[in-house]
Scaffold this motif. Structure first.
Motif: not given
Length: 232
Positions: A73-78, A82-85
């Motif tokens: 999910s977007a709340n985790s570092p992973i 992926f969402e921001n990069t």
């Protein structure tokens, strides 16, 4: 019955097969070196790595699905990375299903390969090393051709297991028609709305597919064992 078959939507089966094919392909390339390493190492950490690899077998799908959902999910570092990069969301889409399926089906690919590698005559491997072949060359040219039954079992069972996923798939992918609504999820929804006729057809198809898959494995392994023992 024939009229019902004509009006039924079989896209969930196509999605299930697509998911299973991609997952099996990815897991083959991941599990091949992992299974080889586990079969050859004498490290004291081997039992820990084997336990981690086999964890999806004993964990409830809801537990595994929850942690995968959180990790992607977007709340985790992973998920955030992926969402921001890359601008890619890893939950509630087909990409997330593939990632989740790779975790869920990992032991069904690794364990048969590991068992196959462990059954190989050690003298054969030593002879390969003496001839100057590297570990990678020995794996590809010597070990892999000699574990065909284990390899076929790993590929077929992983594919079939992925086709039948439900809990993890539902939690990570939800039920988006044409994207994440696979056959197992479709059956669940049919039962929920009491469309038992359609659920019977979908379930029967899954039973037939599962039976054919298992029958193929047993027939192939039976023939391989006879050939190995010299019985025609």
């Amino acid at each position: 019955m024939i009229d019902l078959l004509k009006t039924m939507e079989f896209t969930p089966f196509l999605l299930s097969f697509k998911l299973a094919f991609i997952t099996t392909l990815i897991l083959f390339f991941i599990s091949l070196p992992l299974g080889w390493f586990l079969s050859q190492t004498n490290s004291k950490f081997k039992p820990i790595l084997e336990a981690i690899t086999a964890l999806p077998i004993v964990l409830p799908p809801s537990v595994l699905g929850f942690y995968i959902l959180w990790a992607l999910s977007a709340n985790s570092p992973i998920g955030e990375f992926f969402e921001n990069t890359f601008g890619v969301k890893l939950v509630f889409n087909f990409t997330g299903l593939v990632v989740a399926s790779c975790f869920y089906s990992l032991p069904f690919m690794v364990q048969p390969l590991q068992s196959g590698f462990e059954s190989i005559n050690k003298n054969m491997l030593e002879a390969s090393y003496i001839c100057g072949k590297s570990k990678f060359q020995t794996l590809i040219k010597v070990a892999l051709p000699n574990i065909k039954p284990a390899l076929i079992t790993a590929l077929i069972v992983t594919f079939a297991h992925t086709v039948g996923e439900f809990g993890v798939v539902l939690m990570v992918g939800g039920s988006i028609p044409g994207d994440t609504k696979v056959a197992s999820v479709a059956i669940y929804e049919m039962v929920e709305i009491m469309d038992y006729s359609s659920a019977h057809i979908y379930s029967a198809i899954m039973v037939i597919i599962s039976f054919i898959v298992l029958l193929s494995v047993y027939i192939f392994n039976g023939r391989s064992n006879k050939k190995f023992s010299g019985v025609a």
